[in-house]
Design a protein around this motif. Structure first.
Motif, PDB file in Angstrom:
ATOM      1  N   ASN A  90     -22.650  10.024  -0.618  1.00 22.94           N
ATOM      2  CA  ASN A  90     -21.692  11.051  -1.043  1.00 22.94           C
ATOM      3  C   ASN A  90     -21.294  10.912  -2.511  1.00 22.94           C
ATOM      4  OD1 ASN A  90     -21.223  12.534   1.513  1.00 22.94           O
ATOM      5  ND2 ASN A  90     -20.457  10.547   2.231  1.00 22.94           N
ATOM      6  N   GLY A  91     -22.245  10.473  -3.331  1.00 25.12           N
ATOM      7  CA  GLY A  91     -22.001  10.344  -4.765  1.00 25.12           C
ATOM      8  C   GLY A  91     -21.145   9.156  -5.157  1.00 25.12           C
ATOM      9  N   LEU A  92     -20.915   8.225  -4.241  1.00 28.07           N
ATOM     10  CA  LEU A  92     -20.057   7.070  -4.501  1.00 28.07           C
ATOM     11  C   LEU A  92     -20.853   5.772  -4.401  1.00 28.07           C
ATOM     12  CD1 LEU A  92     -16.962   8.131  -2.345  1.00 28.07           C
ATOM     13  CD2 LEU A  92     -17.296   8.470  -4.810  1.00 28.07           C
ATOM     14  N   LYS A  93     -20.347   4.746  -5.073  1.00 31.37           N
ATOM     15  CA  LYS A  93     -20.925   3.408  -4.992  1.00 31.37           C
ATOM     16  C   LYS A  93     -19.856   2.430  -4.528  1.00 31.37           C
ATOM     17  CE  LYS A  93     -24.341   4.051  -8.681  1.00 31.37           C
ATOM     18  NZ  LYS A  93     -24.810   3.573 -10.013  1.00 31.37           N
ATOM     19  N   GLU A  94     -20.215   1.595  -3.590  1.00 30.93           N
ATOM     20  CA  GLU A  94     -19.268   0.621  -3.049  1.00 30.93           C
ATOM     21  C   GLU A  94     -18.685  -0.272  -4.132  1.00 30.93           C
ATOM     22  OE1 GLU A  94     -19.153  -3.007   0.289  1.00 30.93           O
ATOM     23  OE2 GLU A  94     -21.012  -1.876  -0.094  1.00 30.93           O
ATOM     24  N   LYS A  95     -19.530  -0.737  -5.051  1.00 29.47           N
ATOM     25  CA  LYS A  95     -19.076  -1.696  -6.059  1.00 29.47           C
ATOM     26  C   LYS A  95     -17.944  -1.136  -6.918  1.00 29.47           C
ATOM     27  CE  LYS A  95     -22.377  -0.511  -9.744  1.00 29.47           C
ATOM     28  NZ  LYS A  95     -23.342  -1.073 -10.725  1.00 29.47           N
ATOM     29  N   ASP A  96     -17.983   0.185  -7.201  1.00 26.25           N
ATOM     30  CA  ASP A  96     -16.947   0.796  -8.041  1.00 26.25           C
ATOM     31  C   ASP A  96     -15.639   0.948  -7.275  1.00 26.25           C
ATOM     32  OD1 ASP A  96     -18.861   1.030 -10.062  1.00 26.25           O
ATOM     33  OD2 ASP A  96     -19.490   3.003  -9.359  1.00 26.25           O
ATOM     34  N   ILE A  97     -15.739   1.348  -6.023  1.00 24.76           N
ATOM     35  CA  ILE A  97     -14.525   1.591  -5.226  1.00 24.76           C
ATOM     36  C   ILE A  97     -13.746   0.302  -5.009  1.00 24.76           C
ATOM     37  CG2 ILE A  97     -13.648   2.418  -3.012  1.00 24.76           C
ATOM     38  CD1 ILE A  97     -16.220   4.149  -2.827  1.00 24.76           C
ATOM     39  N   VAL A  98     -14.440  -0.767  -4.613  1.00 24.13           N
ATOM     40  CA  VAL A  98     -13.721  -2.006  -4.299  1.00 24.13           C
ATOM     41  C   VAL A  98     -13.163  -2.664  -5.553  1.00 24.13           C
ATOM     42  CG1 VAL A  98     -14.964  -2.426  -2.152  1.00 24.13           C
ATOM     43  CG2 VAL A  98     -15.906  -3.311  -4.283  1.00 24.13           C
ATOM     44  N   LEU A  99     -13.817  -2.481  -6.696  1.00 25.35           N
ATOM     45  CA  LEU A  99     -13.264  -3.018  -7.943  1.00 25.35           C
ATOM     46  C   LEU A  99     -11.976  -2.283  -8.292  1.00 25.35           C
ATOM     47  CD1 LEU A  99     -13.430  -4.883 -10.363  1.00 25.35           C
ATOM     48  CD2 LEU A  99     -14.885  -3.177 -11.504  1.00 25.35           C
ATOM     49  N   GLY A 100     -11.984  -0.960  -8.128  1.00 23.40           N
ATOM     50  CA  GLY A 100     -10.761  -0.198  -8.371  1.00 23.40           C
ATOM     51  C   GLY A 100      -9.641  -0.591  -7.432  1.00 23.40           C
ATOM     52  N   LEU A 101      -9.971  -0.830  -6.171  1.00 21.60           N
ATOM     53  CA  LEU A 101      -8.967  -1.254  -5.206  1.00 21.60           C
ATOM     54  C   LEU A 101      -8.402  -2.619  -5.570  1.00 21.60           C
ATOM     55  CD1 LEU A 101      -7.388  -1.083  -2.561  1.00 21.60           C
ATOM     56  CD2 LEU A 101      -9.443  -1.905  -1.362  1.00 21.60           C
ATOM     57  N   ALA A 102      -9.258  -3.538  -5.952  1.00 22.91           N
ATOM     58  CA  ALA A 102      -8.796  -4.882  -6.311  1.00 22.91           C
ATOM     59  C   ALA A 102      -7.828  -4.833  -7.489  1.00 22.91           C
ATOM     60  CB  ALA A 102      -9.990  -5.764  -6.641  1.00 22.91           C
ATOM     61  N   LYS A 103      -8.116  -3.977  -8.465  1.00 24.65           N
ATOM     62  CA  LYS A 103      -7.244  -3.871  -9.633  1.00 24.65           C
ATOM     63  C   LYS A 103      -5.904  -3.237  -9.274  1.00 24.65           C
ATOM     64  CE  LYS A 103     -10.843  -3.804 -13.190  1.00 24.65           C
ATOM     65  NZ  LYS A 103     -11.480  -3.036 -14.299  1.00 24.65           N
ATOM     66  N   LYS A 104      -5.904  -2.376  -8.255  1.00 21.26           N
ATOM     67  CA  LYS A 104      -4.643  -1.804  -7.776  1.00 21.26           C
ATOM     68  C   LYS A 104      -3.856  -2.817  -6.950  1.00 21.26           C
ATOM     69  CE  LYS A 104      -4.732   2.590  -9.139  1.00 21.26           C
ATOM     70  NZ  LYS A 104      -3.645   3.203  -9.935  1.00 21.26           N
ATOM     71  N   LEU A 105      -4.575  -3.577  -6.145  1.00 21.97           N
ATOM     72  CA  LEU A 105      -3.929  -4.521  -5.228  1.00 21.97           C
ATOM     73  C   LEU A 105      -3.334  -5.722  -5.949  1.00 21.97           C
ATOM     74  CD1 LEU A 105      -3.300  -5.384  -2.335  1.00 21.97           C
ATOM     75  CD2 LEU A 105      -5.659  -6.221  -2.135  1.00 21.97           C
ATOM     76  N   LYS A 106      -3.960  -6.150  -7.025  1.00 18.95           N
ATOM     77  CA  LYS A 106      -3.512  -7.353  -7.738  1.00 18.95           C
ATOM     78  C   LYS A 106      -2.035  -7.274  -8.155  1.00 18.95           C
ATOM     79  CE  LYS A 106      -4.826 -10.322 -11.664  1.00 18.95           C
ATOM     80  NZ  LYS A 106      -3.516 -10.460 -12.303  1.00 18.95           N
ATOM     81  N   PRO A 107      -1.606  -6.247  -8.888  1.00 15.64           N
ATOM     82  CA  PRO A 107      -0.176  -6.216  -9.273  1.00 15.64           C
ATOM     83  C   PRO A 107       0.762  -6.004  -8.096  1.00 15.64           C
ATOM     84  CG  PRO A 107      -1.318  -4.188  -9.942  1.00 15.64           C
ATOM     85  CD  PRO A 107      -2.364  -5.139  -9.489  1.00 15.64           C
ATOM     86  N   VAL A 108       0.298  -5.309  -7.065  1.00 15.30           N
ATOM     87  CA  VAL A 108       1.141  -5.121  -5.874  1.00 15.30           C
ATOM     88  C   VAL A 108       1.461  -6.470  -5.237  1.00 15.30           C
ATOM     89  CG1 VAL A 108       1.226  -4.143  -3.549  1.00 15.30           C
ATOM     90  CG2 VAL A 108       0.289  -2.789  -5.433  1.00 15.30           C
ATOM     91  N   LEU A 109       0.440  -7.305  -5.064  1.00 19.92           N
ATOM     92  CA  LEU A 109       0.659  -8.624  -4.467  1.00 19.92           C
ATOM     93  C   LEU A 109       1.519  -9.495  -5.375  1.00 19.92           C
ATOM     94  CD1 LEU A 109      -2.947  -9.363  -3.117  1.00 19.92           C
ATOM     95  CD2 LEU A 109      -0.921  -8.779  -1.779  1.00 19.92           C
ATOM     96  N   GLU A 110       1.261  -9.442  -6.664  1.00 14.25           N
ATOM     97  CA  GLU A 110       2.046 -10.261  -7.602  1.00 14.25           C
ATOM     98  C   GLU A 110       3.513  -9.858  -7.584  1.00 14.25           C
ATOM     99  OE1 GLU A 110      -1.402 -11.293 -10.931  1.00 14.25           O
ATOM    100  OE2 GLU A 110      -0.223  -9.453 -11.120  1.00 14.25           O
ATOM    101  N   ASN A 111       3.781  -8.575  -7.524  1.00  8.36           N
ATOM    102  CA  ASN A 111       5.170  -8.101  -7.548  1.00  8.36           C
ATOM    103  C   ASN A 111       5.885  -8.327  -6.223  1.00  8.36           C
ATOM    104  OD1 ASN A 111       4.903  -7.211 -10.200  1.00  8.36           O
ATOM    105  ND2 ASN A 111       4.211  -5.163  -9.588  1.00  8.36           N
ATOM    106  N   GLN A 112       5.177  -8.086  -5.118  1.00  9.78           N
ATOM    107  CA  GLN A 112       5.823  -8.164  -3.810  1.00  9.78           C
ATOM    108  C   GLN A 112       5.891  -9.586  -3.260  1.00  9.78           C
ATOM    109  OE1 GLN A 112       4.179  -5.338  -1.054  1.00  9.78           O
ATOM    110  NE2 GLN A 112       4.702  -3.561  -2.321  1.00  9.78           N
ATOM    111  N   LEU A 113       4.920 -10.424  -3.595  1.00  9.98           N
ATOM    112  CA  LEU A 113       4.885 -11.774  -3.038  1.00  9.98           C
ATOM    113  C   LEU A 113       5.155 -12.861  -4.069  1.00  9.98           C
ATOM    114  CD1 LEU A 113       1.754 -11.484  -0.707  1.00  9.98           C
ATOM    115  CD2 LEU A 113       4.151 -11.073  -0.148  1.00  9.98           C
ATOM    116  N   GLY A 114       5.127 -12.519  -5.324  1.00  3.27           N
ATOM    117  CA  GLY A 114       5.325 -13.533  -6.355  1.00  3.27           C
ATOM    118  C   GLY A 114       4.189 -14.509  -6.439  1.00  3.27           C
ATOM    119  N   CYS A 115       3.004 -14.112  -5.974  1.00  5.47           N
ATOM    120  CA  CYS A 115       1.833 -14.990  -5.990  1.00  5.47           C
ATOM    121  C   CYS A 115       1.026 -14.791  -7.264  1.00  5.47           C
ATOM    122  CB  CYS A 115       0.916 -14.692  -4.806  1.00  5.47           C
ATOM    123  SG  CYS A 115       1.669 -14.956  -3.210  1.00  5.47           S
ATOM    124  N   GLU A 116       0.266 -15.777  -7.588  1.00 10.79           N
ATOM    125  CA  GLU A 116      -0.758 -15.608  -8.607  1.00 10.79           C
ATOM    126  C   GLU A 116      -1.980 -14.992  -7.920  1.00 10.79           C
ATOM    127  OE1 GLU A 116      -3.524 -18.242 -11.728  1.00 10.79           O
ATOM    128  OE2 GLU A 116      -2.098 -19.230 -10.371  1.00 10.79           O
TER     129      GLU A 116
END
Length: 574
Positions: free
Chosen positions: A364-390
């Motif tokens: 469907n015109g998408l690549k797995e590698k691009d989607i999961v990288l975008g998700l990881a970059k979104k998830l990183k600050p969420v975890l840092e802010n909500q859990l105080g983790c590195e």
């Protein structure tokens, strides 16, 4: 006048007499006569069927003269005649014998390993079906071992008579108490390891021998590391068909070694005896009584409430102190949730799957590698802010990272959780939903199919891996990984089902042998977030709102996992 055939037979008979009759052989003039016999036959008809044989026999005769009378001129004559036989008659059955004979001269009579190798290589490359091929290959193996001379490519993988597997440069990751070493080969290799005791002058060593193998001279130099547990790696051609890899290690508490296919590689995980006196609370067996953690705003510290009146705490200095108080108040600054949980979760490694040359699933015109990288970059600050983790990412750009490197990063960084992010795919475009995996043996065909796809291997090889995993996972964190998988999975399903993302199907929490999870020293899971092959799931994956919500639900699931594991706080009733 006898025929050339007759004269050649007579010349060979006379040479045999010289070799076997010591009285006849003592006189140099008799050897000259023998040489003259072959010369005359050759000069009489330089293109006759006997010509090549005469030149070869002249080379052999002069070599015999050199050994008997120690005249360098005879050795020069021998080399010259052998060269003429091979160059003037390259298609003759004695041509490879001539090159091999020259190689032996440069190996023993006039030592020059490189010139010897040049002639043996000529035999191997130009006469693969000749009777000297196997012997020349054997000589080359020894030259490569003794003199670091490279083998011809024909000896590594293509020749049935001398097939060796390439062993490629070693990759490694190391921290103060953990090292992962990966050794790749051009094909499946039989290997055997041995752990050597520490000596007065050397640290403990672990070595692995790869049989029927070869490593190029350029990769044989020792690799000094002096960084963490792993001190040095030495790779060499231990014998003509054995490559030995030696790991010099500061200390070894335990190790695991196993192989993975496609491409074939051997993975060595070494765990050292920890000498790290970090300013952390040491773990003690958990209490059966739940512990509740709240924030004490009065003291800007943390209050730990415990239902038992008596408990004990192991402090940073390792001393166990008892208290009768119902609460323990810390005067430390305000701590994050992760810090409040002691050894709970302080560092998380997010692993966006695939990358670089490996696009992962595509549809469907998408690549797995691009989607999961975008998700990881979104998830990183969420975890840092909500859990105080590195929070660390195994990759933060479109780069290729091997599966075993991803786990090694988590281990060397001392991560407390490892989350590998993926997008699913299926031959049927109607299949959609979310499924979450943790490492374990599996008999589920669909789980094995997913694992085979993510491992870039076959389901048959996945079945072969089961025997490996049964030993590897004896000390792995299967139970913790299972709990983490369930909390995160349930959070995603319950959280997204109430939104406008369509039918978020619950495909459940499953177990399968994923390479990327093998050897993880912390709870580790793999998320298959949606099916890129399904049109509706693909539309969600293109939506930033969906990705943002997904990041929030994953974070909530991790937080729930942490909250249900607060007994990991280092307290113990007695």
């Amino acid at each position: 006048m006898p025929s050339l055939d007759k004269r050649y037979d007579q010349a060979k008979f006379y040479l045999n007499e010289l070799i076997t009759n010591e009285q006849l052989a003592q006189k140099e003039i008799n050897w000259e006569k023998g040489a003259q016999n072959f010369r005359r036959i050759y000069l009489a008809s330089p293109k006759s069927p006997q010509a090549a044989a005469c030149l070869y026999m002249l080379g052999r005769l002069n070599n015999q003269m050199f050994h008997r009378f120690k005249q360098d001129s005879a050795l020069d004559e021998s080399i010259g005649y052998y060269k003429d036989a091979a160059r003037l008659f390259p298609d003759h059955k004695l041509a490879d014998d001539a090159y091999y004979a020259i190689g032996l001269i440069y190996l023993t009579d006039r030592p020059n390993p490189q010139l010897a190798a040049n002639n043996f290589i000529k035999v191997i490359q130009d006469y693969p079906s000749g009777d000297m091929h196997a012997q020349a290959a054997d000589q080359m193996k020894q030259l490569s071992t003794d003199h670091d001379i490279a083998l011809p490519k024909e000896m590594v993988g293509s020749s049935n008579l001398s097939k060796l597997n390439y062993v490629l440069p070693v990759k490694y990751w190391s921290s103060s108490d953990y090292s992962r070493v990966v050794i790749m080969a051009s094909g499946p290799v039989n290997y055997k390891e041995k752990l050597l005791k520490v000596t007065e002058n050397t640290p403990r060593r672990l070595y692995v021998d790869f049989h029927e193998s070869y490593i190029e001279p350029q990769y044989r130099a020792p690799v000094p590391i002096e960084d963490g547990l792993l001190k040095r790696i030495r790779t060499g051609q231990f014998s003509k068909d054995t490559v030995r890899v030696v790991l010099d290690i500061e200390s070894i508490d335990s190790y695991k070694i196993y192989s993975l296919p496609d491409p074939f590689r051997v993975v060595i995980d070494v765990r050292g005896k920890s000498t790290d006196q970090q300013a952390q609370i040491k773990k003690l067996p958990p209490s059966n009584t739940p512990i509740k953690i709240i924030q004490d705003t009065r003291s800007e510290g943390t209050v730990v409430l415990h239902e038992q009146k008596k408990f004990r705490v192991r402090s940073n200095d390792g001393i166990i102190r008892k208290t009768q108080s119902k609460t323990l108040i810390s005067n430390d600054p305000v701590l994050s949730l992760a810090q409040q949980l002691g050894l709970g979760v302080k560092k998380i490694v997010l692993d966006p799957g695939h990358g670089g040359k490996d696009p992962g699933a595509m549809a469907n015109g998408l690549k797995e590698k691009d989607i999961v990288l975008g998700l990881a970059k979104k998830l990183k600050p969420v975890l840092e802010n909500q859990l105080g983790c590195e929070v660390l990412l195994t990759r933060d750009n479109d780069s290729f990272i091997t599966l075993e490197e991803r786990t090694a990063i988590a281990n060397t960084e001392g991560a407390d959780l490892f989350i590998s992010l993926h997008i699913n795919a299926h031959p049927s475009p109607t299949v959609r939903g979310v499924e979450t995996y943790f490492l374990n043996l599996s008999t589920n065909a669909e789980a094995m199919r997913v694992a085979a796809r993510e491992n870039a291997t076959s389901t048959h090889q996945m079945s072969d891996l089961q025997d490996i995993l049964s030993d590897i996972m004896k000390n792995s964190k299967i139970n913790e990984s299972s709990r983490l998988a369930n909390q995160v999975h349930n959070s995603i399903i319950s959280g997204l089902s109430d939104n406008s993302f369509g039918d978020i199907r619950n495909l459940g929490v499953k177990q399968a042998p994923f390479y990327v999870l093998i050897g993880a020293e912390m709870p580790a899971i793999l998320l298959e977030i949606a099916f890129i092959s399904n049109e509706n799931d693909a539309k969600n994956l293109e939506s930033q709102h969906f990705i943002n919500e997904l990041a929030q639900k994953i974070s909530i699931g991790i937080r729930k996992y942490i909250n249900t594991n607060t007994t990991s706080v280092s307290m113990q009733t007695y």
